[in-house]
Design a protein around this motif. Structure first.
Motif, PDB file in Angstrom:
ATOM      1  N   ASN A 494       0.810  -1.216   0.000  1.00  0.00           N
ATOM      2  CA  ASN A 494       0.000   0.000   0.000  1.00  0.00           C
ATOM      3  C   ASN A 494       0.841   1.263   0.000  1.00  0.00           C
ATOM      4  O   ASN A 494       2.030   1.264   0.315  1.00  0.00           O
ATOM      5  CB  ASN A 494      -0.917   0.015   1.228  1.00  0.00           C
ATOM      6  N   PHE A 495       0.176   2.353  -0.300  1.00  0.00           N
ATOM      7  CA  PHE A 495       0.762   3.687  -0.234  1.00  0.00           C
ATOM      8  C   PHE A 495       0.399   4.300   1.117  1.00  0.00           C
ATOM      9  O   PHE A 495      -0.766   4.295   1.514  1.00  0.00           O
ATOM     10  CB  PHE A 495       0.211   4.547  -1.370  1.00  0.00           C
ATOM     11  N   ALA A 496       1.389   4.818   1.832  1.00  0.00           N
ATOM     12  CA  ALA A 496       1.163   5.416   3.148  1.00  0.00           C
ATOM     13  C   ALA A 496       1.328   6.927   3.047  1.00  0.00           C
ATOM     14  O   ALA A 496       2.444   7.432   2.875  1.00  0.00           O
ATOM     15  CB  ALA A 496       2.147   4.843   4.161  1.00  0.00           C
ATOM     16  N   MET A 497       0.215   7.646   3.148  1.00  0.00           N
ATOM     17  CA  MET A 497       0.263   9.105   3.071  1.00  0.00           C
ATOM     18  C   MET A 497       0.969   9.676   4.303  1.00  0.00           C
ATOM     19  O   MET A 497       0.753   9.221   5.432  1.00  0.00           O
ATOM     20  CB  MET A 497      -1.147   9.684   2.973  1.00  0.00           C
ATOM     21  N   PHE A 498       1.826  10.672   4.081  1.00  0.00           N
ATOM     22  CA  PHE A 498       2.522  11.403   5.151  1.00  0.00           C
ATOM     23  C   PHE A 498       3.279  10.453   6.073  1.00  0.00           C
ATOM     24  O   PHE A 498       3.375  10.677   7.279  1.00  0.00           O
ATOM     25  CB  PHE A 498       1.524  12.251   5.956  1.00  0.00           C
ATOM     26  N   ARG A 499       3.820   9.390   5.502  1.00  0.00           N
ATOM     27  CA  ARG A 499       4.513   8.388   6.295  1.00  0.00           C
ATOM     28  C   ARG A 499       5.694   8.985   7.052  1.00  0.00           C
ATOM     29  O   ARG A 499       5.918   8.702   8.244  1.00  0.00           O
ATOM     30  CB  ARG A 499       4.991   7.267   5.366  1.00  0.00           C
ATOM     31  N   ALA A 500       6.452   9.859   6.402  1.00  0.00           N
ATOM     32  CA  ALA A 500       7.632  10.434   7.035  1.00  0.00           C
ATOM     33  C   ALA A 500       7.254  11.262   8.256  1.00  0.00           C
ATOM     34  O   ALA A 500       7.927  11.209   9.292  1.00  0.00           O
ATOM     35  CB  ALA A 500       8.397  11.293   6.028  1.00  0.00           C
ATOM     36  N   ALA A 501       6.171  12.038   8.164  1.00  0.00           N
ATOM     37  CA  ALA A 501       5.744  12.856   9.299  1.00  0.00           C
ATOM     38  C   ALA A 501       5.304  11.980  10.463  1.00  0.00           C
ATOM     39  O   ALA A 501       5.602  12.267  11.629  1.00  0.00           O
ATOM     40  CB  ALA A 501       4.607  13.779   8.875  1.00  0.00           C
ATOM     41  N   LEU A 502       4.599  10.879  10.166  1.00  0.00           N
ATOM     42  CA  LEU A 502       4.163   9.974  11.228  1.00  0.00           C
ATOM     43  C   LEU A 502       5.354   9.298  11.894  1.00  0.00           C
ATOM     44  O   LEU A 502       5.388   9.147  13.120  1.00  0.00           O
ATOM     45  CB  LEU A 502       3.216   8.924  10.653  1.00  0.00           C
ATOM     46  N   ALA A 503       6.340   8.904  11.103  1.00  0.00           N
ATOM     47  CA  ALA A 503       7.502   8.200  11.648  1.00  0.00           C
ATOM     48  C   ALA A 503       8.382   9.137  12.467  1.00  0.00           C
ATOM     49  O   ALA A 503       8.820   8.794  13.572  1.00  0.00           O
ATOM     50  CB  ALA A 503       8.307   7.566  10.513  1.00  0.00           C
ATOM     51  N   ARG A 504       8.648  10.338  11.955  1.00  0.00           N
ATOM     52  CA  ARG A 504       9.521  11.272  12.670  1.00  0.00           C
ATOM     53  C   ARG A 504       8.821  11.897  13.877  1.00  0.00           C
ATOM     54  O   ARG A 504       9.457  12.212  14.875  1.00  0.00           O
ATOM     55  CB  ARG A 504      10.002  12.369  11.720  1.00  0.00           C
ATOM     56  N   GLY A 505       7.496  12.083  13.765  1.00  0.00           N
ATOM     57  CA  GLY A 505       6.778  12.753  14.842  1.00  0.00           C
ATOM     58  C   GLY A 505       6.710  11.958  16.129  1.00  0.00           C
ATOM     59  O   GLY A 505       6.474  12.529  17.201  1.00  0.00           O
ATOM     60  N   GLU A 506       6.886  10.634  16.063  1.00  0.00           N
ATOM     61  CA  GLU A 506       6.809   9.817  17.271  1.00  0.00           C
ATOM     62  C   GLU A 506       8.176   9.523  17.868  1.00  0.00           C
ATOM     63  O   GLU A 506       8.270   8.852  18.895  1.00  0.00           O
ATOM     64  CB  GLU A 506       6.095   8.504  16.952  1.00  0.00           C
ATOM     65  N   LYS A 507       9.246  10.049  17.264  1.00  0.00           N
ATOM     66  CA  LYS A 507      10.586   9.806  17.760  1.00  0.00           C
ATOM     67  C   LYS A 507      10.977  10.832  18.827  1.00  0.00           C
ATOM     68  O   LYS A 507      10.424  11.939  18.886  1.00  0.00           O
ATOM     69  CB  LYS A 507      11.593   9.843  16.609  1.00  0.00           C
ATOM     70  N   ILE A 508      11.943  10.470  19.650  1.00  0.00           N
ATOM     71  CA  ILE A 508      12.458  11.382  20.665  1.00  0.00           C
ATOM     72  C   ILE A 508      13.111  12.576  19.970  1.00  0.00           C
ATOM     73  O   ILE A 508      13.847  12.425  18.997  1.00  0.00           O
ATOM     74  CB  ILE A 508      13.482  10.665  21.560  1.00  0.00           C
ATOM     75  N   GLY A 509      12.840  13.757  20.479  1.00  0.00           N
ATOM     76  CA  GLY A 509      13.444  14.963  19.915  1.00  0.00           C
ATOM     77  C   GLY A 509      12.602  15.639  18.864  1.00  0.00           C
ATOM     78  O   GLY A 509      13.006  16.697  18.338  1.00  0.00           O
ATOM     79  N   ALA A 510      11.462  15.079  18.524  1.00  0.00           N
ATOM     80  CA  ALA A 510      10.597  15.734  17.542  1.00  0.00           C
ATOM     81  C   ALA A 510      10.096  17.063  18.095  1.00  0.00           C
ATOM     82  O   ALA A 510       9.705  17.166  19.259  1.00  0.00           O
ATOM     83  CB  ALA A 510       9.421  14.829  17.199  1.00  0.00           C
ATOM     84  N   GLY A 511      10.120  18.103  17.261  1.00  0.00           N
ATOM     85  CA  GLY A 511       9.712  19.426  17.679  1.00  0.00           C
ATOM     86  C   GLY A 511       8.215  19.552  17.850  1.00  0.00           C
ATOM     87  O   GLY A 511       7.438  18.676  17.445  1.00  0.00           O
ATOM     88  N   PRO A 512       7.771  20.658  18.449  1.00  0.00           N
ATOM     89  CA  PRO A 512       6.331  20.839  18.692  1.00  0.00           C
ATOM     90  C   PRO A 512       5.503  20.910  17.407  1.00  0.00           C
ATOM     91  O   PRO A 512       4.379  20.435  17.372  1.00  0.00           O
ATOM     92  CB  PRO A 512       6.270  22.160  19.476  1.00  0.00           C
ATOM     93  N   VAL A 513       6.062  21.523  16.360  1.00  0.00           N
ATOM     94  CA  VAL A 513       5.322  21.620  15.107  1.00  0.00           C
ATOM     95  C   VAL A 513       5.114  20.229  14.500  1.00  0.00           C
ATOM     96  O   VAL A 513       4.013  19.872  14.061  1.00  0.00           O
ATOM     97  CB  VAL A 513       6.050  22.543  14.112  1.00  0.00           C
ATOM     98  N   LEU A 514       6.187  19.433  14.489  1.00  0.00           N
ATOM     99  CA  LEU A 514       6.090  18.088  13.932  1.00  0.00           C
ATOM    100  C   LEU A 514       5.148  17.220  14.755  1.00  0.00           C
ATOM    101  O   LEU A 514       4.356  16.433  14.213  1.00  0.00           O
ATOM    102  CB  LEU A 514       7.481  17.450  13.865  1.00  0.00           C
ATOM    103  N   ARG A 515       5.202  17.365  16.080  1.00  0.00           N
ATOM    104  CA  ARG A 515       4.299  16.596  16.929  1.00  0.00           C
ATOM    105  C   ARG A 515       2.844  17.003  16.711  1.00  0.00           C
ATOM    106  O   ARG A 515       1.932  16.165  16.695  1.00  0.00           O
ATOM    107  CB  ARG A 515       4.684  16.765  18.398  1.00  0.00           C
ATOM    108  N   ALA A 516       2.622  18.310  16.542  1.00  0.00           N
ATOM    109  CA  ALA A 516       1.257  18.790  16.289  1.00  0.00           C
ATOM    110  C   ALA A 516       0.737  18.272  14.952  1.00  0.00           C
ATOM    111  O   ALA A 516      -0.426  17.860  14.828  1.00  0.00           O
ATOM    112  CB  ALA A 516       1.220  20.312  16.324  1.00  0.00           C
ATOM    113  N   TRP A 517       1.602  18.267  13.936  1.00  0.00           N
ATOM    114  CA  TRP A 517       1.233  17.760  12.616  1.00  0.00           C
ATOM    115  C   TRP A 517       0.910  16.266  12.692  1.00  0.00           C
ATOM    116  O   TRP A 517      -0.081  15.804  12.122  1.00  0.00           O
ATOM    117  CB  TRP A 517       2.357  18.036  11.642  1.00  0.00           C
ATOM    118  N   ARG A 518       1.725  15.528  13.432  1.00  0.00           N
ATOM    119  CA  ARG A 518       1.454  14.103  13.594  1.00  0.00           C
ATOM    120  C   ARG A 518       0.137  13.885  14.346  1.00  0.00           C
ATOM    121  O   ARG A 518      -0.645  12.996  14.002  1.00  0.00           O
ATOM    122  CB  ARG A 518       2.596  13.424  14.347  1.00  0.00           C
ATOM    123  N   GLY A 519      -0.120  14.721  15.358  1.00  0.00           N
ATOM    124  CA  GLY A 519      -1.375  14.602  16.089  1.00  0.00           C
ATOM    125  C   GLY A 519      -2.586  14.827  15.209  1.00  0.00           C
ATOM    126  O   GLY A 519      -3.602  14.136  15.332  1.00  0.00           O
TER     127      GLY A 519
END
Length: 603
Positions: A494-519
């Motif tokens: 399958n194709f995973a939309m916004f996969r990179a944002a989901l993967a990076r947003g759950e890692k330690i050190g992710a910034g508030p903007v990236l975490r908000a986008w993942r949320g």
């Protein structure tokens, strides 16, 4: 491939091209919309017609007398309707405006003897004639749904505007009619009858003519859309399909989405040499291509140029969904469009796949548990299925779809078992230790389309809702394990939309903007399976191939997104399933069975 930087090429090309060609149509459209609004106000509000704005309101037909008020109101509505077509450079909208403005000017002079209104109308007409070459766009594909949409919108608008007309003459109104009486008066007036509201003097005639004009406009425009010749929907002809299959035989290994170009609800443009092609569908004014062009990379620019010429000829918004990085580079370099990463495609290399190891423990345990429950799997080419079994597969796939409408466009073929698709791969799950049901012992289906000579790309996943969980994992593992025997080295999942944002947003050190986008993406996953699809793909330890959307301007992205959702089946105007009439595809499947849509995999 050239080493030219796509972004720099885009900027240079825009500088050389000069001002955007749609600037003049946009200005003319705004002018017509403004004139329409002022003219509606002139026909509705009696005080407005005699205020200091009097000369501005005289742009089109005058407002003295019941007939003049109705004519002013109807002309304003028509100009508002034409504004969108003028913005999109539609030739028919230009012709209608050119015909309407002189008529309005004559009516203005005849009823008001106003030279100011006559001059303004003539000036706007001169602008349209002076820039007539800007309005050359051909009509859009037509649908009977346009008539229904027009009727609903015009009826709602006429009702709202009619209430304003009725209430604007409150000082001439007898008594204090209730809202229900005013609505009743509007509804009667739209059909040309007298309602319960009465006025002093000729005001009753003014209101009556205005409401009658609104009702007549609604009827005329609806009848026009309903009975004009319907443009055929996008349809891949047999000749076009044969030419695409030749290109895929030679170059199909390049793009895992190539075989999906054979969907028969797409249109196609070929390069001048015939060595490349772009398939597309027009949805809500967006010319939507999917994947990379088909064929020789050296011939891609010719096919892309034909695509852009077609978009310009109809004033469609060009867009590409799900192209590869190479495809995005060619599109941006050749057209000056921009590209935005949309997500990632999960690709499993068969030689590297194994259920061993801690990372695959969950998948391994699930597969073993299902196998102990009595399920068995079969992985075959479509051409190896018998007639009866193939028919059961088709019927089960349709019954297990789970939605009222078919879904899929970019990564879905839309059929199973066509004579030309014998190389497609099908994985089925069976449970033989229980009483056969409506579809025998069949419990789940995975369908793959060819990706060159040594690859397959996932088309659809369907399962019996009563079957044990984990059917999709079971069949993907079965397909990967059977792949070497079938000469398959690569499997696109399958194709995973916004996969990179989901993967990076759950890692330690992710910034508030990236975490908000993942949320936000996790929240949207309640409806669009964004996170769940990514996590499902990640179970099989794939490599991720980025996919892009190509677009003209950022302001086009919402429109492109809506068109993509319509194409994929998430937004639809189709009738409910129980009201639809079953019709056979114009080109039958194998064994004479009707071609049934069976797609679920989608961007």
């Amino acid at each position: 491939m050239s080493g030219e930087v796509p972004g720099r090429a885009s900027r240079v090309r825009r500088i050389l091209r000069g001002p955007r060609p749609e600037a003049v149509p946009a200005v003319v459209a705004r002018a017509c919309a403004l004139v329409g609004l002022v003219d509606i106000a002139a026909g509705v509000f009696p005080r407005f017609r005699h205020s200091r704005m009097h000369t501005i309101a005289e742009v089109l037909p005058g407002a003295l007398g019941p007939f003049a008020a109705a004519l002013s109101l109807s002309t304003g509505v028509l100009l508002l309707l034409l504004a969108h077509g003028l913005r999109r450079r539609k030739r028919r909208a230009w012709r209608a405006a050119v015909a309407l403005l002189p008529a309005g000017a004559v009516a203005q002079f005849a009823y008001r003897h106003s030279l100011v209104g006559l001059v303004i109308s003539v000036l706007l007409l001169v602008v349209l004639l002076r820039h007539r070459t800007e309005f050359e766009a051909l009509p859009d594909p037509r649908s009977r749904w346009r008539a229904l949409t027009n009727f609903v919108l015009m009826s709602a608008g006429s009702l709202a505007l009619g209430l304003v007309v009725v209430s604007a003459h409150g000082d001439r109104m007898y008594g204090d009619p209730s809202l229900a009486d005013r609505i009743t008066h509007v509804l009667y007036g739209l059909f040309g009858f007298e309602g319960p509201v009465d006025y002093d003097g000729p005001t009753s005639w003014t209101v009556g003519y205005s409401l009658g004009a609104l009702g007549l406009l609604t009827a005329i425009t609806t009848i026009y859309f309903a009975f004009r010749p319907e443009h055929p929907a996008a349809h891949l002809t047999e000749e076009d399909e044969d030419r695409l299959r030749v290109l895929l035989d030679k170059h199909g290994r390049r793009d895992s989405l190539g075989h999906f170009a054979l969907r028969r609800d797409k249109a196609v443009v070929f390069s001048p040499s015939g060595k490349a092609a772009v398939t597309y569908r027009v949805v809500s004014g967006v010319m939507l291509a999917s994947g990379d062009p088909i064929g020789d990379v050296e011939a891609w620019p010719g096919a892309i140029e034909r695509f852009m010429d077609e978009a310009k000829a109809h004033s469609w918004t060009p867009a590409v969904m799900g192209c590869s990085e190479t495809g995005g580079e060619v599109w941006t370099r050749e057209t000056g469009l921009d590209a935005l990463e949309l997500g990632d495609e999960a690709v499993v290399d068969v030689a590297d796949f194994s259920l061993a190891g801690r990372a695959m423990r969950n998948v391994r345990q699930m597969v073993k548990r299902i196998e102990r429950a009595g399920y068995e799997t079969r992985v075959r080419r479509i051409r190896d299925l018998g007639e009866n079994e193939l028919e059961r597969v088709r019927l089960a796939a349709e019954a297990w779809r789970g939605t009222d409408t078919e879904r899929g466009f970019s990564m879905a073929l839309g059929r199973i078992g066509d004579p030309g698709d014998g190389d497609c791969l099908i994985a089925t799950a069976h449970k033989t230790d229980e009483t056969p049901g409506e579809y025998g012992d069949l419990k789940a289906i995975l369908h793959f389309v060819p990706w060159g000579a040594d690859g397959v790309s996932l088309d659809l996943m369907r399962r019996d809702r009563a079957a044990d969980p984990g059917m999709n994992e079971l069949l993907i593992v079965a397909a990967l394990e059977a792949a070497p025997r079938l000469g398959v080295a690569r499997v696109s999942l399958n194709f995973a939309m916004f996969r990179a944002a989901l993967a990076r947003g759950e890692k330690i050190g992710a910034g508030p903007v990236l975490r908000a986008w993942r949320g936000l993406l996790v929240f949207l996953s309640r409806w669009f399976q964004i996170e769940s699809l990514y996590k499902f793909n990640a179970k099989f330890r794939p490599r991720w191939e980025p996919r892009f959307v190509v677009y003209r301007t950022s302001s086009d992205l919402p429109r492109i997104g809506l068109a993509a959702m319509q194409a994929e089946g998430f937004v639809t105007l189709a009738l409910p399933r129980f009201l639809r009439r079953r019709t056979s595809h114009p080109r039958p499947c194998a064994h004479g069975a009707a071609d049934r849509g069976t797609t679920v995999r989608a961007v």
